[in-house]
Design a protein around this motif. Structure first.
Motif, short mmCIF file in Angstrom:
data_model
loop_
_atom_site.label_atom_id
_atom_site.label_comp_id
_atom_site.label_asym_id
_atom_site.label_seq_id
_atom_site.Cartn_x
_atom_site.Cartn_y
_atom_site.Cartn_z
N SER A 1 0.84 -1.20 0.00
CA SER A 1 0.00 0.00 0.00
C SER A 1 0.87 1.25 0.00
O SER A 1 2.10 1.18 0.15
N ALA A 2 0.24 2.38 -0.12
CA ALA A 2 0.98 3.65 -0.11
C ALA A 2 1.70 3.86 1.21
O ALA A 2 2.70 4.57 1.28
N GLY A 3 1.20 3.20 2.27
CA GLY A 3 1.83 3.31 3.58
C GLY A 3 3.00 2.39 3.78
O GLY A 3 3.57 2.33 4.88
N GLY A 4 3.38 1.65 2.75
CA GLY A 4 4.55 0.78 2.86
C GLY A 4 4.40 -0.30 3.91
O GLY A 4 5.33 -0.58 4.67
N SER A 5 3.22 -0.92 3.95
CA SER A 5 2.91 -1.97 4.94
C SER A 5 2.91 -1.42 6.36
O SER A 5 2.98 -2.20 7.32
N GLY A 6 2.81 -0.11 6.48
CA GLY A 6 2.79 0.50 7.81
C GLY A 6 1.50 1.25 8.06
O GLY A 6 1.50 2.31 8.70
N ASP A 7 0.39 0.69 7.62
CA ASP A 7 -0.89 1.39 7.73
C ASP A 7 -1.38 1.51 9.17
O ASP A 7 -2.29 2.29 9.45
N PHE A 8 -0.79 0.72 10.08
CA PHE A 8 -1.21 0.76 11.49
C PHE A 8 -0.18 1.46 12.37
O PHE A 8 -0.25 1.40 13.58
N THR A 9 0.81 2.10 11.76
CA THR A 9 1.85 2.73 12.55
C THR A 9 1.38 4.05 13.15
O THR A 9 0.35 4.60 12.77
N GLU A 10 2.20 4.57 14.07
CA GLU A 10 1.92 5.87 14.67
C GLU A 10 2.32 6.99 13.72
O GLU A 10 2.83 6.77 12.63
N ASP A 11 2.12 8.22 14.16
CA ASP A 11 2.38 9.42 13.35
C ASP A 11 3.87 9.54 13.03
O ASP A 11 4.69 9.69 13.94
N PRO A 12 4.25 9.48 11.75
CA PRO A 12 5.67 9.54 11.41
C PRO A 12 6.32 10.89 11.71
O PRO A 12 7.55 10.98 11.75
N HIS A 13 5.51 11.91 11.95
CA HIS A 13 6.05 13.23 12.23
C HIS A 13 6.38 13.40 13.72
O HIS A 13 7.07 14.35 14.09
N ALA A 14 5.91 12.49 14.54
CA ALA A 14 6.20 12.55 15.98
C ALA A 14 7.52 11.87 16.28
O ALA A 14 7.99 11.02 15.51
N SER A 15 8.13 12.23 17.39
CA SER A 15 9.36 11.57 17.81
C SER A 15 9.08 10.12 18.15
O SER A 15 7.92 9.73 18.39
N ILE A 16 10.12 9.31 18.19
CA ILE A 16 9.93 7.90 18.53
C ILE A 16 9.36 7.75 19.94
O ILE A 16 8.46 6.95 20.17
N THR A 17 9.84 8.56 20.87
CA THR A 17 9.31 8.50 22.23
C THR A 17 7.83 8.86 22.25
O THR A 17 7.03 8.18 22.92
N ALA A 18 7.45 9.88 21.51
CA ALA A 18 6.04 10.28 21.45
C ALA A 18 5.20 9.19 20.80
O ALA A 18 4.05 8.94 21.22
N GLN A 19 5.73 8.55 19.77
CA GLN A 19 5.00 7.46 19.12
C GLN A 19 4.78 6.29 20.10
O GLN A 19 3.71 5.69 20.13
N ILE A 20 5.80 5.99 20.88
CA ILE A 20 5.66 4.90 21.85
C ILE A 20 4.59 5.25 22.88
O ILE A 20 3.74 4.42 23.23
N GLU A 21 4.62 6.48 23.38
CA GLU A 21 3.63 6.89 24.38
C GLU A 21 2.22 6.86 23.80
O GLU A 21 1.27 6.45 24.46
N ALA A 22 2.07 7.27 22.54
CA ALA A 22 0.75 7.22 21.89
C ALA A 22 0.30 5.77 21.73
O ALA A 22 -0.88 5.45 21.95
N GLY A 23 1.22 4.90 21.34
CA GLY A 23 0.88 3.49 21.20
C GLY A 23 0.49 2.86 22.52
O GLY A 23 -0.43 2.03 22.59
N LYS A 24 1.17 3.23 23.57
CA LYS A 24 0.84 2.69 24.90
C LYS A 24 -0.60 3.01 25.28
O LYS A 24 -1.31 2.16 25.81
#
Length: 322
Positions: free
Chosen positions: A59-82
């Protein structure tokens, strides 16, 4: 949503199969939850190095359609995922930081070190998991992953899909099987855990073709073969080149009644100690064109459970593969 590639905690099929849940409980003493991260990578199959349209199913998301916001930091993505998975927990838990979208080692080593270190340093992360292509693993990248592996476990997921070169050309994989073999060897020699992704139901492949891929992945001793496997039923997602072929009637997708015995035959041929990370997969419902029956994950898992029980399916019963 957070894309959980391991199985639900109450999934009884674990009695007949060595699942990721089993492995995590044995190794870490608890179930781990997967948070899919987006490091803002691209892919040599998209940036013009090898191609510009990606693999035919991607897909256009590169098999990452369920990932967090790519514009956020990795720490912020982890906290959002939690926050998204906390409701699944009875108490606090720990996580697998999964770099999923596109090719997650396709970047300068400085960027990789920054992103991976941020993920592995998070106090609630127990494992770093990195999905990539076998042709995007230079020695310096493997050396980085090996260093991080001394801090916390590092898993590397390789997208093989099939051992058959005709199928590989059709899906535009754009590397030969020998490249996978070399990457697997170098990763294992570096002490890293390897997970191999396989697609079942590729156009033109017979049952025997698919089982040949499984047999190939089980050959050799434990120290030289893949540690884990993801079995992904072919999904047709909208706005992909695969969707064009499907809508043109060039191939059909598997029914649930066809998939169950094939999946059972695959599981029977796996070594008893090979960790099964996935047995179907689920695409975003907004993009899923076919097969639509995969959209009800709970119903699919219940069907697999019943079938495995009725047919007395046991992982490893036909290993070594016939």
């Amino acid at each position: 949503m957070v894309h959980l590639t391991d199985l639900p905690q109450d999934f009884t099929i674990e009695l007949t199969m060595y699942t990721l849940n089993d492995y995590c409980r044995e190794t870490f003493g608890e179930k781990l939850y997967k948070i899919s991260l987006n490091g803002g990578f691209t892919c040599p199959n998209r940036d013009g190095t090898l191609g510009s349209r990606g693999c035919i199913f991607c897909s256009a998301g590169g098999s990452g359609d369920f990932t967090e916001d790519p514009h956020a930091s990795i720490t912020a993505q982890i906290e959002a995922g939690k926050k998204k998975v906390e409701k699944k927990m009875k108490s606090g838990g720990h996580y697998i930081a999964y770099f999923q979208a596109y090719t997650n080692t396709y970047a300068p080593i400085e960027k990789l070190e920054e992103l991976f270190t941020a993920a592995i340093s998070h106090p609630d992360v127990r494992v770093l998991s990195v999905a990539t292509r076998p042709d995007c693993l230079p020695e310096e990248t493997i050396a980085l992953l090996a260093r991080l592996n001394r801090i916390k476990p590092v898993w590397v997921e390789l997208g093989l899909q099939t051992i058959h070169e005709e199928s590989a050309r059709y899906i535009r994989r754009r590397y030969p099987l020998a490249v996978y073999e070399d990457a697997l060897r170098r990763l294992k020699e570096a002490g890293l855990t390897v997970i191999t992704h396989v697609i079942l139901g590729l156009p033109g492949e017979t049952r025997e073709d698919m089982l040949e891929t499984i047999k190939y992945l089980t050959k050799g001793i434990k120290d030289t073969r893949t540690d884990g496997i993801k079995l992904q039923l072919l999904h047709v997602l909208r706005n992909t080149d695969l969707a064009e072929d499907y809508l043109a009637g060039h191939f059909s997708v598997m029914t649930l009644e066809e998939y169950l015995p094939l999946l059972a035959d695959c599981i029977r041929r796996l070594p008893p100690d090979m960790v099964v990370h996935r047995i179907t997969g689920d695409g975003p419902k907004s993009l899923l064109l076919a097969p639509l029956w995969t959209g009800n994950k709970r119903q699919v898992l219940n069907a697999i459970t019943r079938y495995f029980k009725e047919e007395h399916v046991q992982q490893g019963e036909l290993f070594p593969a016939d």
